[in-house]
Design a protein around this motif. Structure first.
Motif, mmCIF file in Angstrom:
data_model
loop_
_atom_site.group_PDB
_atom_site.id
_atom_site.type_symbol
_atom_site.label_atom_id
_atom_site.label_comp_id
_atom_site.label_asym_id
_atom_site.label_seq_id
_atom_site.Cartn_x
_atom_site.Cartn_y
_atom_site.Cartn_z
ATOM 1 N N GLN A 62 0.649 -0.677 0.055
ATOM 2 C CA GLN A 62 -0.230 0.594 -0.213
ATOM 3 C C GLN A 62 1.178 1.068 0.147
ATOM 4 N N ASP A 63 1.961 0.989 -0.623
ATOM 5 C CA ASP A 63 2.918 2.641 -1.024
ATOM 6 C C ASP A 63 1.786 3.846 -1.987
ATOM 7 N N VAL A 64 1.678 4.129 -1.281
ATOM 8 C CA VAL A 64 0.811 5.282 -2.206
ATOM 9 C C VAL A 64 2.227 5.994 -2.833
ATOM 10 N N LYS A 65 2.817 6.818 -1.947
ATOM 11 C CA LYS A 65 4.180 7.636 -2.268
ATOM 12 C C LYS A 65 4.302 6.862 -3.544
ATOM 13 N N LYS A 66 5.123 5.705 -3.448
ATOM 14 C CA LYS A 66 5.544 5.137 -4.498
ATOM 15 C C LYS A 66 5.092 5.338 -5.873
ATOM 16 N N LEU A 67 3.526 4.821 -6.015
ATOM 17 C CA LEU A 67 2.811 4.836 -6.916
ATOM 18 C C LEU A 67 2.467 5.861 -7.372
ATOM 19 N N SER A 68 2.477 7.560 -6.323
ATOM 20 C CA SER A 68 2.393 8.654 -6.895
ATOM 21 C C SER A 68 3.233 8.960 -7.960
ATOM 22 N N LYS A 69 4.365 8.353 -7.718
ATOM 23 C CA LYS A 69 5.296 9.270 -8.452
ATOM 24 C C LYS A 69 5.918 8.657 -10.013
ATOM 25 N N VAL A 70 5.028 7.397 -9.905
ATOM 26 C CA VAL A 70 4.976 6.773 -11.323
ATOM 27 C C VAL A 70 3.747 7.474 -12.944
ATOM 28 N N PRO A 71 4.604 8.238 -13.881
ATOM 29 C CA PRO A 71 4.031 8.425 -14.374
ATOM 30 C C PRO A 71 2.120 8.390 -14.998
ATOM 31 N N GLY A 72 1.382 9.255 -15.000
ATOM 32 C CA GLY A 72 -0.100 8.732 -15.078
ATOM 33 C C GLY A 72 -0.965 8.329 -13.902
ATOM 34 N N LEU A 73 -0.021 8.345 -12.637
ATOM 35 C CA LEU A 73 -0.714 8.429 -11.734
ATOM 36 C C LEU A 73 -0.803 9.300 -10.676
ATOM 37 N N GLY A 74 -1.543 9.639 -9.778
ATOM 38 C CA GLY A 74 -1.505 10.897 -8.871
ATOM 39 C C GLY A 74 -2.310 10.077 -7.457
ATOM 40 N N ALA A 75 -1.615 10.820 -6.528
ATOM 41 C CA ALA A 75 -2.229 10.182 -4.869
ATOM 42 C C ALA A 75 -3.558 9.721 -5.122
ATOM 43 N N LYS A 76 -4.635 10.019 -5.422
ATOM 44 C CA LYS A 76 -5.914 9.555 -6.132
ATOM 45 C C LYS A 76 -6.027 8.340 -6.718
ATOM 46 N N THR A 77 -5.072 8.181 -7.752
ATOM 47 C CA THR A 77 -5.736 7.173 -8.189
ATOM 48 C C THR A 77 -4.616 6.165 -7.688
ATOM 49 N N ALA A 78 -4.009 6.541 -7.463
ATOM 50 C CA ALA A 78 -3.246 5.134 -6.810
ATOM 51 C C ALA A 78 -3.661 4.669 -5.435
ATOM 52 N N GLN A 79 -3.994 5.793 -4.770
ATOM 53 C CA GLN A 79 -5.256 5.025 -3.621
ATOM 54 C C GLN A 79 -6.216 4.104 -4.605
ATOM 55 N N LYS A 80 -6.553 4.430 -5.784
ATOM 56 C CA LYS A 80 -8.225 4.231 -5.953
ATOM 57 C C LYS A 80 -8.094 2.223 -6.605
ATOM 58 N N LEU A 81 -6.199 2.288 -7.409
ATOM 59 C CA LEU A 81 -5.527 1.252 -7.472
ATOM 60 C C LEU A 81 -5.231 0.010 -6.346
#
Length: 211
Positions: A110-129
């Motif tokens: 559940q690493d939102v911070k790492k996912l948020s750094k991926v191009p095309g993803l923000g914090a909200k979308t990362a949480q959805k993922l």
């Protein structure tokens, strides 16, 4: 559906490859940067006989062929599009910015911070993922195999069983570890049982060891 295309890799860009099939048809295939780099890394002889796993996206105004180096990436591509707000282009962009193994680890932890750094993803979308795909995108990564000293088939054999514990709030890796231990401890007893029977036999023990 076109499952895969075999042929000669004629050209590669950061987001596409062109493959000349053995039947003489040239296919323009859109792909992630990571997949493009994997095909780039092949030697000249290997590029003469590549296999590209594909997904054909058909809309009213266009038909687009997406390609992948392996089936794991293709599976991720399809599942990413089940998340609201992520289409084919967005899924491809995400897979160009993070490897499949790293994506699975980030979801699992559940690493939102790492996912948020991926191009095309923000914090909200990362949480959805994380909410939607945490227990869907599950593979045994190379690092996990090396750490265990051997490949593990537990996550594949007992995927639904493992998911049921994850839904109760238990950590996936801990669940897999406990199941693996029980299989080793009772190898003789479980030899004549199918996987569903094994699950019934170990359910209570798994719960006890996790608590």
């Amino acid at each position: 559906m076109i499952n895969a295309i075999r042929g000669i890799c004629l050209s590669i860009t950061d987001n596409s490859i062109v493959v000349l099939s053995h039947s003489g048809i040239e296919f323009y295939i859109e792909c992630s940067l990571i997949t493009a780099n994997k095909f780039r890394a092949l030697n000249t002889e290997e590029k003469k006989n590549v296999r590209v796993f594909t997904v054909l996206n058909h809309r009213e105004d266009a038909m687009t062929l997406f390609g992948f180096y392996d089936e794991k990436e293709r599976f991720c591509f399809v599942e990413l599009q089940t998340v609201p707000g992520i289409g084919p282009k967005g899924a491809l962009k995400i897979l160009g910015g993070i490897t499949v193994d790293d994506l699975c680890i980030a979801l699992d932890t559940q690493d939102v911070k790492k996912l948020s750094k991926v191009p095309g993803l923000g914090a909200k979308t990362a949480q959805k993922l994380i909410l939607q795909l945490r227990n869907v995108l599950v593979f045994d990564s190379e690092s996990e195999k090396e750490a265990e000293g051997r490949p593990s088939s537990v996550s594949k054999r007992f995927s639904d069983f493992i998911s049921s514990f994850c839904e109760m709030g238990y950590d996936r890796k801990s669940v897999i570890k406990v199941i693996d231990e029980l299989l080793e401890e009772n190898s003789g007893k479980f030899n004549d049982m199918d996987d569903r029977e094994i699950e019934k036999n170990i359910f209570t023990t798994v719960l006890r060891r996790l608590n």
